[in-house]
Design a protein around this motif. Sequence first.
Motif, mmCIF file in Angstrom:
data_model
loop_
_atom_site.group_PDB
_atom_site.id
_atom_site.type_symbol
_atom_site.label_atom_id
_atom_site.label_comp_id
_atom_site.label_asym_id
_atom_site.label_seq_id
_atom_site.Cartn_x
_atom_site.Cartn_y
_atom_site.Cartn_z
ATOM 1 N N SER A 262 4.705 -9.174 -6.939
ATOM 2 C CA SER A 262 3.344 -9.679 -7.102
ATOM 3 C C SER A 262 3.240 -11.120 -6.610
ATOM 4 O O SER A 262 2.211 -11.530 -6.105
ATOM 5 C CB SER A 262 2.891 -9.545 -8.554
ATOM 6 N N GLU B 27 -1.902 -6.078 -7.322
ATOM 7 C CA GLU B 27 -1.633 -7.045 -6.260
ATOM 8 C C GLU B 27 -0.736 -6.488 -5.170
ATOM 9 O O GLU B 27 -0.703 -7.025 -4.067
ATOM 10 C CB GLU B 27 -0.956 -8.291 -6.846
ATOM 11 N N CYS B 28 0.079 -5.472 -5.494
ATOM 12 C CA CYS B 28 1.048 -5.037 -4.494
ATOM 13 C C CYS B 28 1.148 -3.515 -4.460
ATOM 14 O O CYS B 28 0.591 -2.830 -5.304
ATOM 15 C CB CYS B 28 2.401 -5.662 -4.762
ATOM 16 N N SER C 233 3.194 -10.969 -2.744
ATOM 17 C CA SER C 233 2.283 -10.003 -2.131
ATOM 18 C C SER C 233 1.273 -10.674 -1.193
ATOM 19 O O SER C 233 0.942 -10.140 -0.154
ATOM 20 C CB SER C 233 1.566 -9.196 -3.207
ATOM 21 N N THR D 3 -2.473 -0.926 -1.593
ATOM 22 C CA THR D 3 -2.336 -1.732 -2.800
ATOM 23 C C THR D 3 -2.565 -0.798 -3.967
ATOM 24 O O THR D 3 -3.521 -0.015 -3.943
ATOM 25 C CB THR D 3 -3.365 -2.872 -2.838
ATOM 26 N N ALA E 109 0.800 -4.885 -12.120
ATOM 27 C CA ALA E 109 1.391 -5.378 -10.874
ATOM 28 C C ALA E 109 0.729 -4.681 -9.680
ATOM 29 O O ALA E 109 0.544 -5.271 -8.609
ATOM 30 C CB ALA E 109 2.889 -5.138 -10.868
#
Lengths: 375, 890
Positions: free
Chosen positions: B814, B851-852, B817, B24, B848
């Motif tokens: 996002s 989250e991902c 995710s 992440t 972003a």
Amino acid sequence: MVRFLHTADWQLGMTRHFLGSESQPRFAAARVEVIRTIGALAAAEGCGFVVVAGDVFETNHVERQVVERALDAMAATPAVTFYLLPGNHDPLDAASVFRSPTFLRHRPANVVVLDAPGPVPVAPGVELLAVPWHHKHPLSDLVADAMAGLTADGTARIVVAHGAIDWLSADRANPAAIAAAPLEAALADGRIAYVALGDRHSTTSVGSTGRIWYAGAPEPTDFREIDPGNAVLVDLADETVTTEPRAVGTWHFVAHEAQLAGSADVGALHTFLDGFADKARTIVRLCLVGQLGLVDMVTLDEVLDHHTQLFASLERWERGSELVVLPADGDFGALQLAGFARDGLADLEAQAHGAAGRVAQDALALLYRLVGGAA
Amino acid sequence: MRIHRIAIRNFRGVQQADIALDPTGVTIIEGDNEVGKSSVADAVRLILEETDSSKKARIRALQPVGRDVGPEVSLEFSTGPYRLVYAKRWLKRPSTELTILEPERVQLTGRDAHDRVDAILDETLDRGLWQALRLEQGGGLNQASFALPSLGRALDLAAGGDLTGDREDALWDRISAERDQYFTATWRPRGLRVDLAERLVAAEERAAAATAAIAVLDQQVVEAARLATETTELAARQEGLERAAADLRSRAQVVATLRAEREQLASRHQVAASEHEKWCSVAERRLELAGRLTRSRDRLAAAERAVSQAAPARAAAEAHHRDAIAAHDADLAAVVEAEAVHLRASRDSEHRRQEIEVAQLRERHERVVTDEEALRVAAAVLDGAHVDGPLLARIEQAELEVVRAEAAAEAGAASVSISALAPTKVEIDGVAVALAEGDAHEVRLTSSTDLVVPGVVSLSIQAGAEDRARAERVLAARAELAHLCATAGVADLAQARHVAAARAEAERTTQEAAARIRDNLRDLTIEALAQKAERLATKVAGYASERAPEPSIPADHDLAQAAAREAEAALGACRARLAEAAAAITARATERNAAEIDDKGLATTVEHEAATLAGDLAALERDQAQLSDDALATALTGAEAARGEATRALASAESALAAEDPESLDAQVTNAAEARQRGADAIARNRLAIQRVQLGLEHDGEKGLARELDDALTARDHLQRALAAIEARAAAARLLYETFDARRSETRNRYLAPFRERIERFGRIVFGQSLEIELDADLRIERRTVDGITVEFDQLSTGAREQLGLLARLACASIVSSDGGAPVVFDDALGWTDPGRLPQMGAAIALAGRECQIIVLTCTPGRFAGVGAATTIRMAGPPRMTIVDGLSAS
């Protein structure tokens, strides 16, 4: 003693607009064929003649084929004379079919047109008192006019006339209505022996004498007719008159109202329709009332679709039908529609009630079909 | 899906690389061109897509040039509940090895390994998402389609967890297809609906045509009946007309007989009348002759009376004429007398005027003589006086100059004061001056001065230069004055002024005398003037001597003029009277001539009337000789009687005829004939019309019009039912479509909202707080609004499109995710973005990245410097390859 067959309202050339292209010609053919049946019945019963009390043809403008086939059918029994009376559908006006070149050219010897009011001898001591129509809107009781001056001189007179009897006529102001009372009086004092009437398509005995008859149409023409499809066999003796309606028709008009509330009712309707022996010559009009679920409606549609193929005509009488189609529990439940589909279904269901609900019902049925509820 | 590690060997130009990634967060892989950054991205794709036996071009292209080794890739990643290590070698000793680490450890090789990975990916990875989240080098700026199952699920959940699936989508397709059967895109009918409607119209038209044709037939039937009735009525009327005509014919015969009788009597009456007129005419002539005779006698008598009455008038006219001549003669004598008086008075008046003229001429002569003398005197003066105006002026000027020079000399000169102390005598310039004691004498030294006290002293005082000049100016002025006076012939200025005045007086006298001479002489010489006066004086004296003494000449010219005017007036009056007398003579002569002519005319009339009388008398006597007056009277009476009788007979016959009213009868006969003809015509016409109608009916009646109508009506009914049915189905299809469409739009809007909001959240970092975007049905950005200005996506700048493309991927990643999602891969992105926006893009990427997993491949390290939290990995160029384990950036 004289025996004859009383018939009327052949109305040859009539078509029924609701019939399909397959049944219409059969219907027309049956209405010519029944002439042969009448001729054969007359011959079989030893009748010297047949009186046709008006409206032999549907109109003076019938096509040649109808005229020629009718004359041909009458020619089939040359021993039986057909006395044809012009009625309100085929009056002896300038366009009269009875004066058409086709009719005149092909008229067989056993066909006589009663083209003048007055007596026509048919047997020793027996004469017809013809009351033909010369135009469509007479302004007086033609029968009364024709009977003026008659005396009871021992002649057995058969009045051959066409039109509404005042007792049965809804139109009180009709100047041409045939007054029944003078006829009964004349029957009572022997000036006349029998009144052969045409106009009413249901076979009907008028009054209490048993000597005034509407023969009715030999083949039915409408759902409203009560007892069509007959000819009246008449025996005139010195003192007595015997009449006997004899069935000659082969077609049937059936109007049926079915209350539908579920699959049992649909099944009952199926059984009812299956019960007709001669479906190909039966014309059915259904009036469907009640409420069905979509599944039952699909079944109903299948039943009707199947019988439409069998009957000469099977039609739903839209005006009289009040069949509401609403999804029943489980119609859509098993499908478990989601999202917009579920919401749309609910919207339609909400609209399906009330007077304006017909389209929504149709839309629901369509939806049911589209989601695969109906194959 | 999260990638933990990528290792490649012998992969194109990369000999070896081993890259660890944050599952992440943002990993930035930097490197110069051609160090193999894109190979990292390609390696991930190919290991997942291609089996180890693949000989495809893109696999063959991986083979390092000139080395006999197979390219290798090893990938450690987790997806769904799985974590696995997956390795492949192609081309040389191809192999596939899979180690599943979680949830349970499994090892597989070869095709089994490949298939298992495929199955795991099918189970856990939205491959469309995997594609959509990769923005590869040269991938263009097209937006990815985000109509992805994974995003859809995520959005469905966000929209309330209301999952519609393929079934609903298929249902919608069927609903749309159903609608399309009946409607065009703009809701116009189509297909069978249109066809049925058109056929229905056609059937109705056929039915209408057949109905109309039958109506025509029915009308003809009615017409035939009417014609038949009318013909019967006409025939009955015709019989009546025939009877009336026969009656009229018999009456006409009677009238004809009466007419013949009347004609005969009329003829007789005409003969009698003619005879009577003849005798009347003879009698009238006889009366006329007698009348004429009487009138002739009367006229003769009248003429004779006129002759006798005309004689005295003629005598009177002649007397008047003579009187007029006498009067004229008297007037003529008076005129002669008056003319003589007038002549004398005129001459007297002239005489008195000439007298006056003589006196005037003599006066003028005297004045001329006097003035000539004055001229001569003045000429003498002028000869002696030479000072004229200019000369005088020059003398005056010279005098003034002398005075001025002298004054100047005196003022400027030195002076010598001599005071006598005792009586003494001094000589100043030779002039002795005696001085008493105490006397003083002053001498102006205007020039050199000699001062002598005689015996005592002699002083010679010399003037200075200025004193000399002033003295010379005085001398010059004096010399000029003296010269001018000499020239003028005068002593000094005073004399000069006197002489000049005398000269001016003489000049004025000369002018005045000459003017008067011209006035008096006018155009004459003095001699001629004298002669003229004398000639006229002689003439005046002559008239006085020659004229008769009486009457005397009027005293003066005025009286003489008055007498002349009076005589002229008297003469005019006499002449007027004479003219009147002449006119009277002419008038009287005319009257006298007329009287003579009248006399002669009357005599002629008398002769003529006498002759006429004789003629008339002869004519009457001739007539009477032929038929006497008595015989004539008898014949006339007989003719009158015969005529009266014939007139009575004719009147009787005419009254008999009139009683029969022949004119009315004629009209009735004519009318009856016409009426019969008209009736016959009408009957014939009716019969013809009936025949025509009958023929028409026979012809048209067999056409089977009823069948035609029935067919059309049948068709119409069937079509109406079919159309009603299909219209009901169309209405149902439309309602279904519209109801579902409304719900679908509603759902879609609800469903799009989270995605839109997420893009806007990231985008506002870049484009500011006013950013709004709209998505289409495929979740693509349709338009962008910034600061209230909305622009279609395709119309945006390249940079803005690139940025929105990245932001949409970040938003999508996002959102999905939490469900595993897929890594976002940006290979050489943000090349179109201007440096000013790079920091904001970096911030959005970093946001972003919380989250991902985001993998950035770039050859321009500074481009992503704005990404806050990121791990940067540097891929160095040859010597080929390193590296590198997580150089963490802050």
